[in-house]
Design a protein around this motif. Sequence first.
Motif, PDB file in Angstrom:
ATOM      1  N   LEU A  13      43.094  85.384  11.772  1.00 38.15           N
ATOM      2  CA  LEU A  13      42.558  84.776  12.946  1.00 38.15           C
ATOM      3  C   LEU A  13      43.172  83.356  12.779  1.00 38.15           C
ATOM      4  CD1 LEU A  13      38.904  85.964  13.353  1.00 38.15           C
ATOM      5  CD2 LEU A  13      40.779  86.749  14.744  1.00 38.15           C
ATOM      6  N   PHE A  89      38.771  79.194  17.970  1.00 36.58           N
ATOM      7  CA  PHE A  89      40.082  80.095  17.699  1.00 36.58           C
ATOM      8  C   PHE A  89      41.065  80.002  18.902  1.00 36.58           C
ATOM      9  CE2 PHE A  89      36.575  81.866  15.323  1.00 36.58           C
ATOM     10  CZ  PHE A  89      37.264  82.115  14.161  1.00 36.58           C
ATOM     11  N   LEU A  92      42.812  84.051  21.618  1.00 40.61           N
ATOM     12  CA  LEU A  92      41.842  84.772  21.329  1.00 40.61           C
ATOM     13  C   LEU A  92      41.148  85.373  22.707  1.00 40.61           C
ATOM     14  CD1 LEU A  92      39.810  86.281  19.080  1.00 40.61           C
ATOM     15  CD2 LEU A  92      38.330  84.456  19.456  1.00 40.61           C
ATOM     16  N   PRO A  96      35.406  86.435  18.617  1.00 39.05           N
ATOM     17  CA  PRO A  96      36.183  86.423  17.290  1.00 39.05           C
ATOM     18  C   PRO A  96      35.891  87.633  16.675  1.00 39.05           C
ATOM     19  CG  PRO A  96      35.108  84.394  17.615  1.00 39.05           C
ATOM     20  CD  PRO A  96      34.619  85.034  18.635  1.00 39.05           C
TER      21      PRO A  96
END
Length: 110
Positions: A13, A89, A92, A96
């Motif tokens: 990520l 993030f 996205l 998450p």
Amino acid sequence: MASGRGERVCFLLKVRQDRLAEYKVRHQAVWPDMQDALRDSGWHNYSLFLREDGLLVGYLETDDFEAAQERMARTDVNARWQAEMAPFFEDLDGRPDEGMRPLPEVFHLD
């Protein structure tokens, strides 16, 4: 991908540059009930590694990743944690935990 424990899972990520310091602080104090939920849902040997540019590498072991994700998704604590973590993030869509895309394993040394 099999091991004595079942599956080894690695995912990537991207943490936003302007949130790196806070992300690290938040993960020094992961809620005890979140940690319990992960364990109870079958997540073992779970680690997160964070590069200076925000690349986050996650690793875990589990008997069945899809089932472990589904068990976590049913917990209230996970919903609260994911809602708090989502703004950290980049790129996205959604939570998450829904953005984890396991990488194919190409080598493992026992």
